[in-house]
Design an enzyme around this catalytic site. Structure first.
Site, short mmCIF file in Angstrom:
data_model
loop_
_atom_site.label_atom_id
_atom_site.label_comp_id
_atom_site.label_asym_id
_atom_site.label_seq_id
_atom_site.Cartn_x
_atom_site.Cartn_y
_atom_site.Cartn_z
N ARG A 69 0.86 -1.21 0.00
CA ARG A 69 0.00 0.00 0.00
C ARG A 69 0.88 1.24 0.00
O ARG A 69 2.06 1.18 0.39
CB ARG A 69 -0.90 0.03 1.24
CG ARG A 69 -2.06 -0.92 1.16
CD ARG A 69 -3.14 -0.63 2.17
NE ARG A 69 -2.76 -0.93 3.54
CZ ARG A 69 -2.81 -0.04 4.54
NH1 ARG A 69 -3.19 1.21 4.32
NH2 ARG A 69 -2.46 -0.41 5.75
N SER A 118 10.23 10.45 9.38
CA SER A 118 9.15 11.44 9.22
C SER A 118 9.58 12.76 9.86
O SER A 118 10.32 12.76 10.85
CB SER A 118 7.89 10.93 9.92
OG SER A 118 6.98 11.99 10.15
N TYR A 157 4.80 7.87 17.85
CA TYR A 157 5.21 7.88 16.44
C TYR A 157 6.49 8.71 16.25
O TYR A 157 7.45 8.28 15.60
CB TYR A 157 4.06 8.44 15.59
CG TYR A 157 4.34 8.49 14.12
CD1 TYR A 157 4.30 7.33 13.35
CD2 TYR A 157 4.64 9.69 13.48
CE1 TYR A 157 4.56 7.36 11.99
CE2 TYR A 157 4.89 9.74 12.12
CZ TYR A 157 4.85 8.58 11.37
OH TYR A 157 5.12 8.62 10.03
P1 NDP Z 1 0.14 3.12 4.54
O1 NDP Z 1 -0.70 3.10 5.76
O2 NDP Z 1 -0.47 3.49 3.24
O3 NDP Z 1 0.88 1.70 4.37
C1 NDP Z 1 1.54 1.14 5.47
C2 NDP Z 1 2.14 -0.18 5.07
O4 NDP Z 1 2.83 -0.73 6.22
C3 NDP Z 1 1.10 -1.21 4.65
O5 NDP Z 1 1.59 -1.97 3.58
C4 NDP Z 1 0.97 -2.07 5.90
O6 NDP Z 1 0.55 -3.41 5.66
C5 NDP Z 1 2.40 -2.07 6.40
N1 NDP Z 1 2.47 -2.50 7.79
C6 NDP Z 1 1.82 -1.98 8.86
N2 NDP Z 1 2.11 -2.68 9.96
C7 NDP Z 1 2.95 -3.67 9.58
C8 NDP Z 1 3.61 -4.73 10.27
N3 NDP Z 1 3.45 -4.93 11.57
N4 NDP Z 1 4.40 -5.56 9.55
C9 NDP Z 1 4.56 -5.40 8.22
N5 NDP Z 1 3.98 -4.40 7.52
C10 NDP Z 1 3.18 -3.56 8.19
O7 NDP Z 1 1.33 4.12 4.89
P2 NDP Z 1 2.27 5.04 3.97
O8 NDP Z 1 2.57 4.35 2.72
O9 NDP Z 1 1.73 6.40 3.93
O10 NDP Z 1 3.55 5.11 4.91
C11 NDP Z 1 4.72 4.37 4.67
C12 NDP Z 1 5.80 4.88 5.59
O11 NDP Z 1 5.98 6.27 5.39
C13 NDP Z 1 5.48 4.70 7.08
O12 NDP Z 1 6.65 4.31 7.76
C14 NDP Z 1 5.06 6.09 7.52
O13 NDP Z 1 5.34 6.31 8.86
C15 NDP Z 1 5.93 6.95 6.62
N6 NDP Z 1 5.42 8.30 6.43
C16 NDP Z 1 4.23 8.51 5.78
C17 NDP Z 1 3.77 9.80 5.61
C18 NDP Z 1 2.49 10.11 4.91
O14 NDP Z 1 2.06 11.28 4.94
N7 NDP Z 1 1.83 9.18 4.25
C19 NDP Z 1 4.53 10.95 6.12
C20 NDP Z 1 5.79 10.61 6.75
C21 NDP Z 1 6.20 9.32 6.90
P3 NDP Z 1 -1.04 -3.74 5.57
O15 NDP Z 1 -1.49 -3.20 4.25
O16 NDP Z 1 -1.08 -5.23 5.64
O17 NDP Z 1 -1.68 -3.06 6.73
#
Ligand code: NDP
Length: 246
Positions: free
Chosen positions: A17, A143, A156
């Site tokens: 995702r 972040s 976080y």
């Molecule tokens: P999303 O919520 O769109 O996607 C998160 C992903 O992490 C998903 O694929 C999810 O899997 C996976 N995930 C969650 N928990 C686990 C776990 N325990 N083990 C393995 N995989 C896991 O988030 P983003 O794409 O927006 O964010 C990605 C990264 O970027 C994160 O680290 C976030 O902190 C960072 N970030 C995002 C920002 C934003 O504005 N979007 C800003 C700054 C940083 P599943 O689909 O199965 O739940």
């Protein structure tokens, strides 16, 4: 800039995702074999599988990055299969926001476990192989919250500040083995991660971004691919901001 990752294997946590998926798709377009790990959202994993099954080069597995035994078993399995990743992207992340005085201990621990301990566990096994083979790239996703702190995000922010410290420390440990460790700090990126923001809050956040829009996941992916490329060999222990100038 076009990238060439033919003959390279990439492991991306949270790769089904948002930013992780866009990164996986960019690596696939650049010729890499990609292993996407996800936390449990089967529908998202199935959607990605369906979109890319004809292309080949993509493998998708459910793995909780906070589960030490499962992470170790994953890397053992890769070794048994003679799969030797050159690149690891520690992208999996969650939020469980609450002001600190009201934050359940469980939410404190889970955010640290997934966002920070997960990166420690994945990196621990990845660098062993990379160091032995004298080549590797690790890109960690942090972040601005980790630098600035945000109300309601003590867990976080602490996990993301820890990610920067982990990056800098590990980068010193493995540099002489031709392994670099860097991080990317995305600003507000339009993914599920921030879609729960109320409209007025999203508008206020957008107004604080100098380019006056939220970023796209593909714009973060470009920065990740750059740091994962051979061309970035002299960049180590760095943090690249992809924030629209936030
Ligand atoms: P999303 O919520 O769109 O996607 C998160 C992903 O992490 C998903 O694929 C999810 O899997 C996976 N995930 C969650 N928990 C686990 C776990 N325990 N083990 C393995 N995989 C896991 O988030 P983003 O794409 O927006 O964010 C990605 C990264 O970027 C994160 O680290 C976030 O902190 C960072 N970030 C995002 C920002 C934003 O504005 N979007 C800003 C700054 C940083 P599943 O689909 O199965 O739940």
């Amino acid at each position: 800039m076009t990238f060439d990752f033919y003959d390279q294997t990439v492991v991306i946590t949270g790769g089904t995702r948002g930013i992780g998926r866009a990164t996986a798709e960019a690596f696939l377009s650049a010729g890499a074999d990609v292993i996407c790990l996800y936390g449990g959202d089967e529908a998202a994993a199935e959607d990605m599988r369906a979109c890319h099954e004809s292309a080949g080069g993509l493998r998708i597995e459910c793995l909780d990055v906070a589960d030490g035994a499962a992470v170790q078993a994953f890397w053992r399995r890769l070794e048994d299969e003679d799969v030797r990743p050159q690149i690891l992207v520690n992208n999996a992340g969650i939020r469980r926001d609450a002001v600190l005085a009201m934050m359940p201990e469980e939410d404190w621990r889970r955010v640290i476990d997934v966002n920070l301990t997960g990166a420690y566990l994945m990196s621990k096994y990845a660098v062993q192989g990379m160091s032995n083979r004298r080549y590797g790239r690790i890109v960690n996703i942090t972040s601005p919250s980790g630098q600035l702190g945000f109300e309601g995000q003590a867990n976080y922010a602490a996990s993301k500040a820890g990610m920067v410290a982990l990056t800098k420390s590990l980068s010193r440990e493995v540099a002489r083995r031709n392994v670099t460790v860097n991080c990317v700090s995305p600003g507000f990126i339009d993914t599920d991660f921030i879609r729960d923001l109320p409209d007025d809050q999203a508008a206020r956040y957008k107004a604080t971004v100098p380019v006056k829009r939220f970023g796209k996941a593909s714009e973060v992916a470009s920065a990740i691919l750059f740091l994962a490329s051979r061309e970035s060999a002299y960049i180590n222990g760095a943090m690249l901001e992809v924030t629209g100038g936030l």
